[in-house]
Enzyme design. Structure first.
Site, short mmCIF file in Angstrom:
data_model
loop_
_atom_site.label_atom_id
_atom_site.label_comp_id
_atom_site.label_asym_id
_atom_site.label_seq_id
_atom_site.Cartn_x
_atom_site.Cartn_y
_atom_site.Cartn_z
N LYS A 1 -9.01 1.56 0.86
CA LYS A 1 -8.48 2.59 -0.04
C LYS A 1 -8.62 3.98 0.54
O LYS A 1 -7.74 4.82 0.36
CB LYS A 1 -9.20 2.53 -1.39
CG LYS A 1 -8.72 1.40 -2.27
CD LYS A 1 -9.03 1.70 -3.73
CE LYS A 1 -8.56 0.55 -4.61
NZ LYS A 1 -8.94 0.76 -6.01
N LYS B 1 1.10 -9.03 -2.04
CA LYS B 1 0.80 -9.23 -3.46
C LYS B 1 1.77 -8.44 -4.34
O LYS B 1 2.16 -7.33 -3.97
CB LYS B 1 -0.63 -8.73 -3.76
CG LYS B 1 -1.64 -9.85 -3.96
CD LYS B 1 -3.04 -9.32 -4.16
CE LYS B 1 -3.36 -8.99 -5.60
NZ LYS B 1 -4.81 -8.84 -5.84
N LYS C 1 1.72 -2.87 -8.63
CA LYS C 1 2.28 -1.78 -9.43
C LYS C 1 2.70 -0.62 -8.54
O LYS C 1 3.47 0.23 -8.94
CB LYS C 1 1.25 -1.29 -10.45
CG LYS C 1 0.01 -0.69 -9.78
CD LYS C 1 -1.15 -0.52 -10.72
CE LYS C 1 -2.40 -0.26 -9.89
NZ LYS C 1 -3.62 -0.67 -10.52
#
Ligand code: TRP
Length: 365
Positions: free
Chosen positions: A132, A215, A218
Site C-alpha cells: 500500500k 481480484k 472497487k
C-alpha cells in the site's frame, strides 16, 4: 525480559476451548460494495451467523479506513452503505453484533497497548504495508504502519477464537497470534487466545470480469470489471454478457478449468451464488458455449442480488434507522470488550483499572 523475536514457531498455546466460541471479522467502509465483498466476506459471515455454535461479531472498521485519506462525507456514506449491505445480505442485528469500530473506544485503547507489544521488525515485514505504501513509505501515515496492531486489538478485545478473512489477511492474523503470545509471555499470563484464522478458499475469491488474474476491486477504473451490489438487473446482465472469456465451451470436468482463469471465475461465481460445488456446475453446464452459460449466470446473479440491492436502497433511505441499529450493536460490543480491556490494563499495571467500565464483569472469557 521481553524477547524481541517472533514467537510464531513456539507459541504458548492457551487452550482455545476455554474461550467462548466467538467469530470476529471486519470490513473497511471505503468505496462501493461489489460481488467480491459479498461472496468473499458478507455471505460467509451470514453463513457463520446462521450455522449457530458461534457468537458472531462483525465490525465496520472506520478507524482502519482513515489510515489513508477519506473524505468525511464519503466515509459516512460508505459506513452506512456497508451496514445496509450487511443487513440486506442477512446479518440480523439481533443475532449478530454489528457496529462501527470508532463507537467502541476499547479498540483504540487496546491498540495502544499492542503498539507497545509488537516489535518494529514484525511490523516492517507486513507485506500489505509495503504494497500500500509502495515507493512512498516516507509519506504514508503512521496509522497505516500500525494498522495490523489495531487489527489485533479488534480481534483480541473480544477474545475472538475464529476470524474469517481472505488469503491476503493471513499475515495479519499471524501477527495477531504473535502479539497475543508475546503479551501472555511477557506478563506471565494466559489471557489472550491464539485466534484461529478461517481462510476462504479460492472458490470465494472473485476475480475481475475483464482479467481473471486480478481480484475484483472497487478501485479498478473500469466499472465493467465488477458487479456492484447496487447495480440493477440490466447492468448485471450486461456486465456478465461482456465478461472476458476464451472461445472454448465450458470443459467437461473441473480440472479443465485449471488454465482458464476467466472461465473458472464465472463458474466459481455461479457455484458460490447457487451454493453448490464447482463439480455440480460443470455437471450441469459442462460442454455449453458461453453464449448459453452467460445468460444462465446472469439470471442467477439477478435473482440472487436484486432482493439484496432492493433492501439496501430501502435501508439507505433511512440513515437514522441504520445509525440506531449500529448504536445498539456498539453497546453490546462494549459489554464484551470493556471487561477485557479493564483486565488488560490491570495486568499491565495501570492504576485505576479496578474502577474502569466493566469492573463489575470479571467474566471475560
Ligand atoms: N484488514 C482487514 C481487511 O482489509 C479488515 C479488518 C480490520 C479485519 N480489522 C479486522 C478483518 C479484524 C478481520 C478481523 O480486509
Amino acid at each position: 525480559m521481553p524477547d524481541t523475536t517472533s514467537l510464531q514457531d513456539d507459541p504458548i498455546q492457551p487452550d482455545l476451548s476455554r474461550f467462548t466460541r466467538r467469530v470476529f471479522s471486519g470490513i473497511q467502509p471505503t468505496g462501493h460494495l461489489h460481488l467480491g465483498n459479498y461472496l468473499g466476506a458478507m455471505k460467509r459471515f451470514v453463513d457463520m451467523q446462521n450455522a449457530g455454535g458461534f457468537e458472531t461479531v462483525y465490525c465496520m472498521v472506520d478507524l482502519h479506513a482513515i489510515t489513508v485519506w477519506q473524505q468525511p462525507e464519503e466515509l459516512r456514506r460508505a459506513t452506512r452503505e456497508l451496514a445496509a449491505g450487511f443487513i440486506a445480505s442477512g446479518i440480523d442485528p439481533a443475532r449478530s453484533i454489528l457496529f462501527n469500530q470508532s463507537q467502541v473506544p476499547e479498540h483504540a485503547q487496546l491498540a495502544w497497548i499492542f503498539n507497545c507489544v509488537a516489535r518494529m521488525g514484525w511490523m516492517k515485514r507486513m507485506t500489505q504495508f509495503k504494497d500500500k505504501a509502495g515507493k512512498h513509505a516516507e509519506q504514508a501515515s503512521l496509522g497505516l504502519f500500525a494498522y495490523p496492531a489495531l487489527m489485533a486489538a479488534d480481534i483480541l478485545a473480544y477474545h475472538a477464537t475464529h476470524v474469517p478473512v481472505g488469503e491476503d489477511q493471513k499475515q495479519h492474523l499471524e501477527l495477531t497470534r504473535d502479539i497475543a503470545a508475546k503479551f501472555n509471555h511477557d506478563y506471565g499470563v494466559d489471557f489472550f487466545p491464539l485466534t484461529e484464522p478461517v481462510i476462504e478458499g479460492a472458490a470465494t475469491r472473485v476475480m475481475s470480469l475483464r482479467d481473471g488474474a486480478k481480484k475484483m476491486s472497487k478501485s479498478d477504473p473500469s466499472d465493467m470489471t465488477r458487479i456492484n451490489l447496487t447495480d440493477d438487473a440490466d447492468a448485471i446482465a450486461q456486465k456478465i454478457r461482456k465478461a472476458r472469456t476464451d472461445p472454448e465451451p465450458l470443459p467437461g470436468t473441473p480440472e479443465g478449468l485449471e488454465e482458464r482463469a476467466e472461465a473458472r471465475n464465472l463458474v466459481n461465481i455461479y457455484a458460490a451464488l447457487a451454493d453448490v460445488s464447482v463439480a455440480d456446475v460443470i455437471a450441469e453446464h459442462g460442454g455449453k458455449p458461453f453464449s448459453e452459460f452467460k445468460p444462465a449466470l446472469a439470471d442467477l446473479a439477478v435473482a440472487h442480488l436484486s432482493p439484496i440491492s432492493g433492501e439496501m436502497s430501502r435501508l439507505m433511505q433511512d440513515p437514522a434507522e441504520i445509525d440506531r441499529l449500529l448504536a445498539g450493536g456498539a453497546a453490546r460490543a462494549r459489554e464484551l470488550a470493556a471487561p477485557i480491556l479493564r483486565r488488560t490494563y490491570e495486568i499491565v499495571g495501570m492504576v485505576g483499572a479496578d474502577r474502569m467500565v466493566g469492573a463489575d464483569k470479571p467474566e471475560w472469557v
